[in-house]
Design a protein around this motif. Structure first.
Motif, mmCIF file in Angstrom:
data_model
loop_
_atom_site.group_PDB
_atom_site.id
_atom_site.type_symbol
_atom_site.label_atom_id
_atom_site.label_comp_id
_atom_site.label_asym_id
_atom_site.label_seq_id
_atom_site.Cartn_x
_atom_site.Cartn_y
_atom_site.Cartn_z
ATOM 1 N N ARG A 1 22.715 82.032 -12.102
ATOM 2 C CA ARG A 1 23.949 82.488 -11.476
ATOM 3 C C ARG A 1 24.602 83.778 -12.058
ATOM 4 N NH1 ARG A 1 25.521 78.181 -14.220
ATOM 5 N NH2 ARG A 1 27.301 78.432 -15.929
ATOM 6 N N ASP A 2 24.035 83.906 -13.309
ATOM 7 C CA ASP A 2 24.403 85.106 -13.982
ATOM 8 C C ASP A 2 23.719 86.219 -13.571
ATOM 9 O OD1 ASP A 2 22.137 83.861 -15.265
ATOM 10 O OD2 ASP A 2 22.528 84.744 -17.066
ATOM 11 N N ARG A 3 22.546 86.131 -12.835
ATOM 12 C CA ARG A 3 21.405 87.114 -12.347
ATOM 13 C C ARG A 3 22.151 87.834 -11.169
ATOM 14 N NH1 ARG A 3 15.820 84.930 -12.386
ATOM 15 N NH2 ARG A 3 15.261 87.309 -12.042
ATOM 16 N N GLY A 4 23.012 87.227 -10.658
ATOM 17 C CA GLY A 4 23.802 87.957 -9.165
ATOM 18 C C GLY A 4 23.649 86.728 -8.088
ATOM 19 N N GLU A 5 23.677 87.239 -6.869
ATOM 20 C CA GLU A 5 23.850 86.311 -5.760
ATOM 21 C C GLU A 5 22.229 85.963 -5.293
ATOM 22 O OE1 GLU A 5 25.406 86.005 -1.291
ATOM 23 O OE2 GLU A 5 26.381 87.238 -2.671
ATOM 24 N N ALA A 6 21.852 84.764 -5.235
ATOM 25 C CA ALA A 6 20.597 84.392 -4.910
ATOM 26 C C ALA A 6 20.495 84.560 -3.114
ATOM 27 C CB ALA A 6 20.311 83.077 -5.114
ATOM 28 N N THR A 7 19.015 84.923 -2.874
ATOM 29 C CA THR A 7 18.764 84.977 -1.524
ATOM 30 C C THR A 7 17.838 83.632 -1.379
ATOM 31 O OG1 THR A 7 18.744 87.446 -1.425
ATOM 32 C CG2 THR A 7 17.467 86.260 0.290
ATOM 33 N N LYS A 8 18.041 82.949 -0.198
ATOM 34 C CA LYS A 8 17.233 81.825 -0.011
ATOM 35 C C LYS A 8 16.682 81.872 1.587
ATOM 36 C CE LYS A 8 20.652 79.120 -1.148
ATOM 37 N NZ LYS A 8 21.595 77.688 -1.281
ATOM 38 N N ASN A 9 15.335 81.919 1.514
ATOM 39 C CA ASN A 9 14.432 82.050 2.635
ATOM 40 C C ASN A 9 13.527 80.896 2.544
ATOM 41 O OD1 ASN A 9 15.426 84.441 3.752
ATOM 42 N ND2 ASN A 9 14.536 85.610 2.249
ATOM 43 N N GLY A 10 13.621 79.762 3.468
ATOM 44 C CA GLY A 10 12.770 78.555 3.324
ATOM 45 C C GLY A 10 12.830 77.856 1.958
ATOM 46 N N PRO A 11 11.566 77.807 1.337
ATOM 47 C CA PRO A 11 11.605 77.130 -0.042
ATOM 48 C C PRO A 11 11.744 78.292 -1.209
ATOM 49 C CG PRO A 11 9.235 77.562 0.996
ATOM 50 C CD PRO A 11 10.294 78.133 1.935
ATOM 51 N N SER A 12 12.020 79.487 -0.585
ATOM 52 C CA SER A 12 12.326 80.611 -1.830
ATOM 53 C C SER A 12 13.693 80.823 -2.260
ATOM 54 C CB SER A 12 11.728 81.901 -1.031
ATOM 55 O OG SER A 12 12.159 83.042 -2.185
ATOM 56 N N VAL A 13 13.888 80.841 -3.551
ATOM 57 C CA VAL A 13 15.169 81.319 -4.142
ATOM 58 C C VAL A 13 14.995 82.359 -4.859
ATOM 59 C CG1 VAL A 13 16.955 80.605 -5.619
ATOM 60 C CG2 VAL A 13 16.184 79.038 -4.148
ATOM 61 N N SER A 14 15.538 83.760 -4.491
ATOM 62 C CA SER A 14 15.324 84.930 -5.595
ATOM 63 C C SER A 14 16.462 85.561 -5.770
ATOM 64 C CB SER A 14 14.307 85.636 -4.517
ATOM 65 O OG SER A 14 14.058 86.890 -5.091
ATOM 66 N N PHE A 15 16.437 86.361 -6.934
ATOM 67 C CA PHE A 15 17.407 86.956 -7.357
ATOM 68 C C PHE A 15 16.932 88.585 -7.276
ATOM 69 C CE2 PHE A 15 18.257 83.004 -9.051
ATOM 70 C CZ PHE A 15 19.700 82.643 -8.784
ATOM 71 N N ILE A 16 15.804 88.717 -6.603
ATOM 72 C CA ILE A 16 15.324 90.087 -6.808
ATOM 73 C C ILE A 16 15.366 90.476 -5.312
ATOM 74 C CG2 ILE A 16 13.401 91.710 -7.349
ATOM 75 C CD1 ILE A 16 12.541 89.334 -9.449
ATOM 76 N N PRO A 17 15.888 91.708 -4.644
ATOM 77 C CA PRO A 17 15.908 92.130 -3.695
ATOM 78 C C PRO A 17 14.226 92.396 -3.055
ATOM 79 C CG PRO A 17 17.335 93.460 -4.563
ATOM 80 C CD PRO A 17 16.620 92.668 -5.521
ATOM 81 N N ASN A 18 13.792 91.787 -1.997
ATOM 82 C CA ASN A 18 12.569 91.931 -1.174
ATOM 83 C C ASN A 18 11.693 91.012 -1.693
ATOM 84 O OD1 ASN A 18 13.784 93.629 0.807
ATOM 85 N ND2 ASN A 18 13.521 95.374 -0.813
ATOM 86 N N TRP A 19 11.897 90.138 -2.556
ATOM 87 C CA TRP A 19 11.121 89.191 -3.186
ATOM 88 C C TRP A 19 11.268 87.819 -2.603
ATOM 89 C CZ3 TRP A 19 8.054 89.241 -7.851
ATOM 90 C CH2 TRP A 19 7.512 90.455 -8.615
ATOM 91 N N ASP A 20 10.149 87.092 -2.375
ATOM 92 C CA ASP A 20 10.294 85.724 -1.940
ATOM 93 C C ASP A 20 9.894 84.670 -3.266
ATOM 94 O OD1 ASP A 20 11.664 85.885 0.498
ATOM 95 O OD2 ASP A 20 9.644 85.711 1.700
ATOM 96 N N VAL A 21 10.727 84.161 -3.942
ATOM 97 C CA VAL A 21 10.031 83.268 -5.062
ATOM 98 C C VAL A 21 9.983 81.893 -4.818
ATOM 99 C CG1 VAL A 21 10.361 83.037 -7.600
ATOM 100 C CG2 VAL A 21 11.253 85.283 -6.548
ATOM 101 N N VAL A 22 8.997 81.203 -4.825
ATOM 102 C CA VAL A 22 8.802 79.936 -4.630
ATOM 103 C C VAL A 22 8.384 78.946 -5.830
ATOM 104 C CG1 VAL A 22 7.636 78.286 -3.150
ATOM 105 C CG2 VAL A 22 8.269 80.407 -2.184
ATOM 106 N N ASN A 23 9.059 77.956 -6.246
ATOM 107 C CA ASN A 23 8.775 77.131 -7.378
ATOM 108 C C ASN A 23 7.837 76.131 -6.737
ATOM 109 O OD1 ASN A 23 10.201 77.972 -10.092
ATOM 110 N ND2 ASN A 23 11.609 78.447 -8.298
ATOM 111 N N ALA A 24 6.969 75.420 -7.470
ATOM 112 C CA ALA A 24 5.893 74.586 -6.965
ATOM 113 C C ALA A 24 5.189 74.025 -8.167
ATOM 114 C CB ALA A 24 4.786 75.445 -6.164
ATOM 115 N N PHE A 25 4.617 72.936 -7.851
ATOM 116 C CA PHE A 25 4.076 71.894 -8.678
ATOM 117 C C PHE A 25 2.671 71.835 -8.338
ATOM 118 C CE2 PHE A 25 8.295 70.108 -7.836
ATOM 119 C CZ PHE A 25 8.793 70.156 -9.026
ATOM 120 N N HIS A 26 1.655 71.823 -9.372
ATOM 121 C CA HIS A 26 0.310 71.955 -9.458
ATOM 122 C C HIS A 26 -0.211 70.586 -9.265
ATOM 123 C CE1 HIS A 26 -3.655 73.276 -9.816
ATOM 124 N NE2 HIS A 26 -3.767 72.731 -10.746
#
Length: 189
Positions: free
Chosen positions: A144-169
């Motif tokens: 939360r200290d990185r600012g407001e998150a943007t959530k799109n589907g499985p993505s949670v990102s704190f960087i504008p125009n980035w979709d960041v997805v956490n996954a398991f191998h």
């Protein structure tokens, strides 16, 4: 056609340059994560890293992070001590190629019986499962200290125009994926 692609910024040299740049970025990010003591892999994917976008389209950057400290089990024999173990479950209510992840104890190959982490929930049968939605909320809260998150589907990102997805191998090949790969290669099934 090649001239048109070159003129639009999507020619072969540009595509190969973009792919090389994103591969370099992946290497640098993984080195940085290792230096911080995190056992993770990261991958860029999508039109930016594939070089299939053109300037002016303002395509986002798609990024996947895979934590290696989780052991995704397909069968009970896959359990490993002192790792975060999750057993893949599939039933009639689960869509094809999607699984529920049941939390398994760290010290013994037995199902977890209590909600030991905020990302876990119980289902109607009492199984303790990992919740994707709670996982996204956890990431949003922890960073939360990185600012407001943007959530799109499985993505949670704190960087504008980035979709960041956490996954398991999953370290074991899944039969349904091999069936699809063999079909794409033109092998008889």
């Amino acid at each position: 056609m090649s001239e048109v692609l070159d003129d639009s910024g999507a020619g072969k040299d540009t595509v190969m340059g973009r792919r090389g740049t994103y591969l370099w970025r992946e290497c640098m990010m993984m080195i940085g994560m290792k230096c911080m003591g995190q056992d993770m892999e990261c991958f860029h994917f999508g039109s930016q890293s594939e070089g299939t976008t053109t300037p002016g389209l303002q395509s986002d950057i798609d990024f996947l992070i895979s934590a290696n400290d989780f052991n995704i089990m397909t069968v009970w024999e896959d359990w490993k001590s002192w790792m975060l173990n999750l057993l893949m479950l599939h039933d009639d209510t689960t869509p094809p190629q999607q699984y529920l992840l049941q939390a398994i104890q760290t010290y013994t190959p037995e199902p977890e019986t209590s909600l030991i982490h905020g990302t876990l929930v119980t289902n109607d049968c009492g199984q303790v499962l990992l919740s994707a939605e709670r996982g996204k909320q956890y990431i949003e809260y922890e960073d939360r200290d990185r600012g407001e998150a943007t959530k799109n589907g499985p993505s949670v990102s704190f960087i504008p125009n980035w979709d960041v997805v956490n996954a398991f191998h999953i370290r074991k090949p899944l039969p349904e994926i091999h069936h699809w790969i063999d079909r794409c290669k033109g092998r008889p099934v």
